[in-house]
Write a protein that holds these residues in place. Structure first.
Motif, PDB file in Angstrom:
ATOM      1  N   ILE A   7       0.844  -1.203   0.000  1.00 30.89           N
ATOM      2  CA  ILE A   7       0.000   0.000   0.000  1.00 30.89           C
ATOM      3  C   ILE A   7       0.876   1.248   0.000  1.00 30.89           C
ATOM      4  O   ILE A   7       0.606   2.230  -0.721  1.00 30.89           O
ATOM      5  CB  ILE A   7      -0.938  -0.002   1.216  1.00 30.89           C
ATOM      6  CG1 ILE A   7      -1.954  -1.142   1.107  1.00 30.89           C
ATOM      7  CG2 ILE A   7      -1.659   1.341   1.339  1.00 30.89           C
ATOM      8  CD1 ILE A   7      -2.826  -1.314   2.326  1.00 30.89           C
ATOM      9  N   MET A   8       1.945   1.208   0.785  1.00 30.78           N
ATOM     10  CA  MET A   8       2.866   2.352   0.833  1.00 30.78           C
ATOM     11  C   MET A   8       3.516   2.581  -0.527  1.00 30.78           C
ATOM     12  O   MET A   8       3.663   3.731  -0.963  1.00 30.78           O
ATOM     13  CB  MET A   8       3.935   2.107   1.908  1.00 30.78           C
ATOM     14  CG  MET A   8       3.416   2.158   3.334  1.00 30.78           C
ATOM     15  SD  MET A   8       4.684   1.702   4.542  1.00 30.78           S
ATOM     16  CE  MET A   8       5.878   3.013   4.293  1.00 30.78           C
ATOM     17  N   ASP A   9       3.896   1.507  -1.200  1.00 26.02           N
ATOM     18  CA  ASP A   9       4.503   1.637  -2.532  1.00 26.02           C
ATOM     19  C   ASP A   9       3.531   2.255  -3.533  1.00 26.02           C
ATOM     20  O   ASP A   9       3.940   2.999  -4.441  1.00 26.02           O
ATOM     21  CB  ASP A   9       4.953   0.269  -3.035  1.00 26.02           C
ATOM     22  CG  ASP A   9       6.197  -0.240  -2.319  1.00 26.02           C
ATOM     23  OD1 ASP A   9       6.981   0.597  -1.844  1.00 26.02           O
ATOM     24  OD2 ASP A   9       6.368  -1.483  -2.220  1.00 26.02           O
ATOM     25  N   ALA A  10       2.246   1.943  -3.353  1.00 27.24           N
ATOM     26  CA  ALA A  10       1.236   2.429  -4.298  1.00 27.24           C
ATOM     27  C   ALA A  10       0.907   3.905  -4.091  1.00 27.24           C
ATOM     28  O   ALA A  10       0.769   4.654  -5.060  1.00 27.24           O
ATOM     29  CB  ALA A  10      -0.037   1.583  -4.163  1.00 27.24           C
ATOM     30  N   ILE A  11       0.793   4.323  -2.825  1.00 33.93           N
ATOM     31  CA  ILE A  11       0.353   5.701  -2.556  1.00 33.93           C
ATOM     32  C   ILE A  11       1.512   6.654  -2.257  1.00 33.93           C
ATOM     33  O   ILE A  11       1.345   7.875  -2.290  1.00 33.93           O
ATOM     34  CB  ILE A  11      -0.669   5.750  -1.403  1.00 33.93           C
ATOM     35  CG1 ILE A  11      -0.030   5.271  -0.094  1.00 33.93           C
ATOM     36  CG2 ILE A  11      -1.892   4.913  -1.733  1.00 33.93           C
ATOM     37  CD1 ILE A  11      -0.963   5.378   1.102  1.00 33.93           C
ATOM     38  N   LEU A  12       2.685   6.093  -1.973  1.00 31.22           N
ATOM     39  CA  LEU A  12       3.862   6.919  -1.677  1.00 31.22           C
ATOM     40  C   LEU A  12       5.053   6.455  -2.531  1.00 31.22           C
ATOM     41  O   LEU A  12       6.004   5.862  -2.030  1.00 31.22           O
ATOM     42  CB  LEU A  12       4.218   6.837  -0.191  1.00 31.22           C
ATOM     43  CG  LEU A  12       3.156   7.319   0.797  1.00 31.22           C
ATOM     44  CD1 LEU A  12       3.534   6.923   2.222  1.00 31.22           C
ATOM     45  CD2 LEU A  12       2.973   8.828   0.695  1.00 31.22           C
TER      46      LEU A  12
END
Length: 279
Positions: A7-12
Motif C-alpha cells: 500500500i505504501m509503494d502504491a500511494i507513496l
C-alpha cells in the motif's frame, strides 16, 4: 506487514521509501510523532522539560541494570527503571520543600552517574542509545509504539481536563476533589514510558528536543488549548517525515535531523509571532 508495504509503494512512490528499512522507519515516525506532539504540550505547559530530559538521560542506568541482570530485552529494563525514577521524582517534588528543578537535578545526575559507573564495568555497547538508530527499528517495536498511542488516548480522554486544572492551580483542584498526586503521577509515568520506548531509535541525546520543540513552536502561534495540541501534533508529524527523508539523502542521523527540522519550524513560528506583534 507485506500488505502494508505494498500500500505504501502504491500511494507513496518516493525513492527514499523504497528500501524496507525506510518503510519501517516511516511507519515508526508516523506512529511516534503524534505521541511526541501531544505529550509535548503537557511537558511544555507543565514546565516538565527538565523532567523528560532527566528520564532520557537516566536510561543509561536502565541499560546497565538490564546488562548486569542478563535481561534479553534492554528496553524492558529501561522502562521499569524510568517508571520507578519518574514516580520517585514526582513524589519528592510534591511532598518535598525543595524546588522542582533542584529535585529533578539531584535524581537525574545521580541516575546518570550510576549508569556510567555500572556500564563502565561491563563490555556493553550502548552508543546506539546515545544517537539512536531508527533505520534498525523492527515491526515489533512499531507495535509497541501503537500500544503507547492507545494508552495515551485513554489517559488523555479520562484525565486531561483534570491535568489542566491541576497545572493551573493545584490547591483549587484538590479542593474540587481531584487527586492531584495521582493525576501528576499518571502523566509523568506516561511521559517516562514513551520517552524510554523511543530512545533506542531517537537517541537519548535528542529525545527531549523531540518532545519540547513542536509544543514550544505551537504555543507561539496557537490561540486555544485545542489549537495548541493539534498544531503541535501537525508540526511534530511534519518534522518527522521531512527529517527522515532529509536524513536519507544527506546520510545523517535521523533523530538529530528531525530535531533540526523541528528547530527550523520553531524559528519560523517565532518570527511569525514577532511580525504579528509589530503589525
Amino acid at each position: 506487514m507485506q500488505t502494508l508495504y505494498k500500500i505504501m509503494d502504491a500511494i507513496l512512490p518516493f525513492s527514499w521509501l523504497e528500501p524496507l528499512f525506510m518503510k519501517n522507519a516511516f511507519l515508526a515516525i508516523i506512529t511516534a510523532c503524534p505521541l511526541f506532539g501531544v505529550l509535548g504540550t503537557v511537558v511544555v505547559q507543565n514546565r516538565m522539560s527538565f523532567f523528560s530530559d532527566a528520564i532520557g538521560h537516566s536510561a543509561l542506568t536502565g541499560i546497565a541494570l538490564g546488562v548486569i541482570l542478563g535481561t534479553k530485552n534492554i528496553t524492558l529494563s529501561m522502562v521499569i527503571f524510568s517508571l520507578l525514577l519518574g514516580f520517585a521524582i514526582i513524589s519528592v517534588k510534591i511532598k518535598g520543600h525543595a524546588s522542582a528543578d533542584t529535585i529533578i537535578g539531584v535524581f537525574s545526575s545521580t541516575a546518570v552517574a550510576l549508569g556510567i559507573v555500572l556500564l563502565s564495568s561491563t563490555k556493553a555497547k550502548y552508543q546506539k542509545y546515545l544517537v539512536g538508530d531508527i533505520l534498525s527499528i523492527k515491526p515489533a517495536e512499531i507495535a509497541l509504539l501503537l500500544l503507547c498511542i492507545v494508552a495515551t488516548l485513554v489517559i488523555w480522554l479520562l484525565f486531561y481536563n483534570k491535568m489542566l486544572l491541576t497545572n493551573m492551580h493545584a490547591t483549587f483542584a484538590h479542593s474540587r476533589g481531584i487527586k492531584t498526586f495521582f493525576i501528576e503521577q499518571i502523566f509523568a509515568l506516561l511521559i517516562a514510558a514513551v520517552v524510554t520506548v523511543s530512545i533506542s531509535w531517537t537517541g537519548l541525546l535528542v529525545i527531549n528536543s523531540l518532545l519540547v520543540l513542536p509544543a514550544a513552536a505551537s504555543r507561539l502561534v496557537s490561540r486555544s488549548s485545542r489549537g495548541y495540541t493539534v498544531t503541535s501534533l501537525i508540526i511534530s508529524e511534519l518534522s518527522g517525515i521531512i527529517g527522515l527523508a532529509l536524513s536519507y539523502y544527506i546520510d545523517s542521523a535521523s533523530g538529530a535531523t528531525i530535531v533540526l527540522v523541528n528547530a527550523s519550524i520553531f524559528i519560523i513560528c517565532f518570527l511569525i509571532k514577532i511580525l504579528k506583534k509589530e503589525a
